[in-house]
Design an enzyme around this catalytic site. Structure first.
Site, short mmCIF file in Angstrom:
data_model
loop_
_atom_site.label_atom_id
_atom_site.label_comp_id
_atom_site.label_asym_id
_atom_site.label_seq_id
_atom_site.Cartn_x
_atom_site.Cartn_y
_atom_site.Cartn_z
N LYS A 103 -18.37 -14.35 16.81
CA LYS A 103 -19.52 -13.41 17.24
C LYS A 103 -19.30 -12.84 18.63
O LYS A 103 -19.53 -13.77 19.73
CB LYS A 103 -20.77 -14.03 16.92
CG LYS A 103 -22.10 -13.46 17.34
CD LYS A 103 -22.51 -11.98 16.77
CE LYS A 103 -22.07 -12.01 15.39
NZ LYS A 103 -22.26 -10.78 14.51
N HIS A 129 -21.25 -10.06 4.42
CA HIS A 129 -21.81 -10.45 5.74
C HIS A 129 -23.10 -11.63 5.59
O HIS A 129 -23.37 -11.71 4.47
CB HIS A 129 -22.78 -9.15 6.04
CG HIS A 129 -23.71 -9.43 7.05
ND1 HIS A 129 -25.21 -9.44 6.91
CD2 HIS A 129 -23.71 -9.37 8.52
CE1 HIS A 129 -25.92 -9.78 7.77
NE2 HIS A 129 -25.22 -9.58 9.11
O1 GKR Z 1 -26.78 -14.64 13.45
O2 GKR Z 1 -26.64 -13.68 15.63
C1 GKR Z 1 -26.37 -13.63 14.47
C2 GKR Z 1 -25.74 -12.57 14.00
O3 GKR Z 1 -25.42 -11.76 15.09
C3 GKR Z 1 -26.34 -11.96 12.80
O4 GKR Z 1 -27.46 -11.47 13.34
C4 GKR Z 1 -25.61 -10.70 12.19
O5 GKR Z 1 -26.35 -10.00 11.30
O6 GKR Z 1 -24.02 -12.05 11.53
C5 GKR Z 1 -24.27 -10.75 11.65
C6 GKR Z 1 -23.31 -9.88 11.90
O7 GKR Z 1 -22.18 -10.01 11.16
O8 GKR Z 1 -23.36 -8.81 12.27
MG MG Z 2 -21.40 -8.02 11.85
#
Ligand code: GKR
Ligand code: MG
Length: 429
Positions: free
Chosen positions: A199, A327
């Site tokens: 991430k 996702h």
């Molecule tokens: O859990 O912070 C998180 C992710 O950024 C999530 O909100 C996203 O929806 O995992 C996600 C993504 O692949 O964009």
């Molecule tokens: Mg994503």
């Protein structure tokens, strides 16, 4: 068969302070649990996004659900999508999730519970209701996060001195490349994952590029790697990083925002672009295909309208030569079970699915957490989803929802608690 009871329960569970372009995860993540009961005593369950608006949407369709035959899903879908009862609000503030439409999410949550109920009534696993399985095990990917110290929930931002292994890694801060490699190592040791997703969109892009290079050096270039900056990068930054990452990535997920921006990046790099941000519904597909905004779509039954709609998405991807991945958001075992049945029934799912599951310590199903082996989950042969709701845990997590005071996800606000004045901007770099 007739649905005679419909229960919608908001819950909260501990979530570590994970970073993303949107800010910081709150100490609790919110989800909603749906339970259906039929006139012949069969139950069906599902899990979806959390918070007050999601619950309100699910409550608004109560009269369309109760009294319905769970087999009549086309009818139910049509009536929910055309009911105008949706409040049209997202699960989180200032997120791309604001782009998500509520009616498919509302229907999808109820559809999964109906399929669980149908599967139990017929004595068949949910994947059999989706066309049957093409695999017996589903691969998941290790989801790496830059994070602050702490495990969320009542542990807040402190760490438990007795924790070891992954439980300890889940609590440790990880705000540079070396710490991320340690996190990755512990996650692989604990769950056996065979691919990584980082991430991104958190630290300056050179640090994140360096993190990817450190991962490749530590685990070998044959380990599939992905980075997802959640559109925090401008087009020039995305292109610059693409040049740095060429040859290293399995796919490049949402480096920049919007269909046109993604298409511009796609034209200039050999890296395949993937998205769960600019193509999030069937209505986004024609433009996405015309522009070539992404070569891989990360589907998600929670917002694409359920498991059957996700099978339709898979077919569209196959027809148009698009790749398909999956996702995730912070979730528990009911969602994971539904994802696994779906993944089992999709022939063209060529990538390991995302999951936040290792980041959560609590569970709402009987028997506690599901176990990954070699980064995979077996596809259950039990009737329905193959998981049972633990009502004591449900009550406890509902009490936690009421006590924690959160009613929607606001990562920006959470971030401001540790960095006053922090603002969500897109693009940041
Ligand atoms: O859990 O912070 C998180 C992710 O950024 C999530 O909100 C996203 O929806 O995992 C996600 C993504 O692949 O964009
Ligand atoms: Mg994503």
């Amino acid at each position: 068969m007739k649905i005679i009871d419909y229960r919608v329960t908001p819950i909260a569970f501990a979530d570590p302070p994970l970073r993303s372009a949107f800010g910081l995860h709150a100490p609790y993540a919110l989800r909603t649990i749906i339970e259906l009961v039929s006139d012949d005593g069969v139950s069906g369950i599902s899990e979806t996004h959390g918070g007050a608006a999601v619950v309100a949407d699910l409550e608004a369709v109560r009269d369309l659900v109760v009294g319905r035959d769970p087999f009549q899903l086309a009818q139910l879908e049509h009536s929910i999508l055309s009911s105008g009862t949706s409040l049209g609000r997202g699960a989180g503030k200032a997120l791309w999730e604001g782009k998500l439409q509520s009616p498919p999410r509302t229907f999808g949550a109820i559809e999964v519970a109906c399929l669980d109920m149908i599967g139990k009534a017929l004595g068949r696993p949910v994947c059999d209701l989706l066309g049957g399985r093409v695999r017996d095990h589903v691969h998941f990917s290790a989801y790496l996060f830059y994070k602050h110290a702490g495990a969320g929930g009542s542990l807040g931002f402190d760490t438990d001195p007795l924790a070891t292994g992954w439980a300890l890694a889940r609590q440790q801060a990880a705000l540079d490349g070396e710490a991320l490699v340690r996190q990755a190592r512990t996650m692989v040791d604990a769950f056996g994952f065979g691919s990584f997703k980082l991430k991104g969109g958190v630290l300056p892009p050179p640090v994140e590029v360096q993190t990817m290079k450190l991962l490749a050096a530590a685990f070998g270039t044959e380990m599939p790697l992905r980075i997802d900056p959640n559109a925090a990068w401008s087009i020039p930054t995305s292109l610059h990083c693409a040049r740095e990452l060429e040859g290293l990535l399995e796919y490049y997920e949402d480096p920049t925002g919007g269909q046109a921006g993604m298409a511009e990046v796609a034209q200039e790099t050999r890296l395949p672009l993937a998205t769960n941000m600019c193509i999030v519904s069937f209505g986004d597909l024609p433009e996405g295909i015309r522009l070539g905004s992404a070569r891989i779509i990360l589907g998600d039954h929670h917002f694409w309208g359920g498991l059957r709609a996700s099978i339709e998405l898979a077919r569209i991807c196959r027809i148009w030569g698009l790749g398909l991945s999956m996702h995730s958001n912070s979730h528990l075992g009911i969602s994971l079970a539904a994802m696994t049945h779906l993944a089992a029934a999709v022939p063209n799912l060529a990538y390991a699915c995302d999951t936040h599951y290792p980041w959560q310590a609590e569970e709402v199903i009987v028997g506690g957490k599901l176990h990954f082996e070699d980064g995979m989950l077996p596809v259950s042969n039990e009737p329905g989803l193959g998981v049972t709701l633990d009502h004591a845990e449900l009550a406890r997590m509902h009490a936690q929802y009421l006590a924690c005071g959160l009613t929607y996800r606001d990562d920006e606000l959470e971030m401001q608690k540790v960095e006053p004045g922090w603002k969500y901007v897109q693009p940041r770099w």
